[in-house]
Enzyme design. Structure first.
Site, PDB file in Angstrom:
ATOM      1  N   GLU A  53     -19.561 -17.099  -4.305  1.00  0.00           N
ATOM      2  CA  GLU A  53     -20.198 -17.394  -3.023  1.00  0.00           C
ATOM      3  C   GLU A  53     -19.144 -17.782  -1.990  1.00  0.00           C
ATOM      4  OE1 GLU A  53     -23.169 -16.739  -2.180  1.00  0.00           O
ATOM      5  OE2 GLU A  53     -23.258 -17.780  -0.260  1.00  0.00           O
ATOM      6  N   HIS A  57     -18.094 -12.561  -2.392  1.00  0.00           N
ATOM      7  CA  HIS A  57     -17.944 -11.348  -3.201  1.00  0.00           C
ATOM      8  C   HIS A  57     -18.567 -11.652  -4.556  1.00  0.00           C
ATOM      9  CE1 HIS A  57     -16.532  -7.515  -4.371  1.00  0.00           C
ATOM     10  NE2 HIS A  57     -15.786  -7.986  -5.348  1.00  0.00           N
ATOM     11  N   HIS A  58     -19.605 -10.911  -4.896  1.00  0.00           N
ATOM     12  CA  HIS A  58     -20.461 -11.318  -6.015  1.00  0.00           C
ATOM     13  C   HIS A  58     -20.389 -10.369  -7.202  1.00  0.00           C
ATOM     14  CE1 HIS A  58     -21.994 -13.117  -2.280  1.00  0.00           C
ATOM     15  NE2 HIS A  58     -22.269 -14.164  -3.037  1.00  0.00           N
ATOM     16  N   HIS A  75     -19.186  -3.125  -3.422  1.00  0.00           N
ATOM     17  CA  HIS A  75     -20.273  -2.267  -2.965  1.00  0.00           C
ATOM     18  C   HIS A  75     -19.874  -1.462  -1.720  1.00  0.00           C
ATOM     19  CE1 HIS A  75     -24.452  -1.085  -2.693  1.00  0.00           C
ATOM     20  NE2 HIS A  75     -24.405  -1.328  -1.398  1.00  0.00           N
ATOM     21  N   GLU A  76     -19.342  -2.141  -0.718  1.00  0.00           N
ATOM     22  CA  GLU A  76     -19.085  -1.443   0.549  1.00  0.00           C
ATOM     23  C   GLU A  76     -17.943  -0.427   0.434  1.00  0.00           C
ATOM     24  OE1 GLU A  76     -17.464  -5.286   2.658  1.00  0.00           O
ATOM     25  OE2 GLU A  76     -16.668  -3.563   3.728  1.00  0.00           O
TER      26      GLU A  76
END
Lengths: 95, 95
Positions: A53, A57-58, A75-76
């Site tokens: 958190e 970045h998870h 993801h991105e």
């Protein structure tokens, strides 16, 4: 926009980490952690959650009793980036 | 040794729960929970973890950002038992 690691950067980064393996058919890496029991496993997960958190970045992760499996990818960027390597190093510092 | 639910008990219990579905090819049930963000998802997971530890009955679960998927089954009975139904009700009380 963060850039995906090149093949060379990826190989170098993975070689420098212990226990992380590439994921089949996907630009991601995974590691499974074993603990004494659920309490220890969830204590670890809590530390990882706070770190994740903080860096926004998870992980993708799962837990069954004393086993925690973490998969990292960005993801991105649709693949591994420096962020995943940084988070993996932080996670590894918790075990 | 806790007993597996009979087919009738299982159907009745599942009918009384909202959002839980049987797992294919396995005597287990699963539900996916969506939250506003990772913080909310992990806060929920922490409540579930404490409840699970208290009843000494633990979920199989995974989390990706704001999504938490929980699968319940009782290892020692190799299927759904009253414990899973009890834990599901507690979990549902957290959302």
């Amino acid at each position: 926009m963060i850039a995906r690691l090149t093949a060379n950067e990826r190989d170098e980064a993975l070689a420098a980490l212990v226990g992380w393996a590439p994921v089949k058919d996907r630009d991601a890496m995974t590691r499974t952690f074993m603990f004494a029991d659920f309490k220890e496993a969830f204590a670890f997960m809590t530390r990882v959650a706070l770190a994740a958190e903080k860096m926004d970045h998870h992980p993708e992760w799962s837990n069954i009793y004393k086993t925690v499996t973490i998969t990292l990818s960005t993801h991105e960027a649709n693949g591994l980036t420096r962020r995943d390597i940084d988070l993996a190093k932080i996670i590894d510092g918790f075990v």
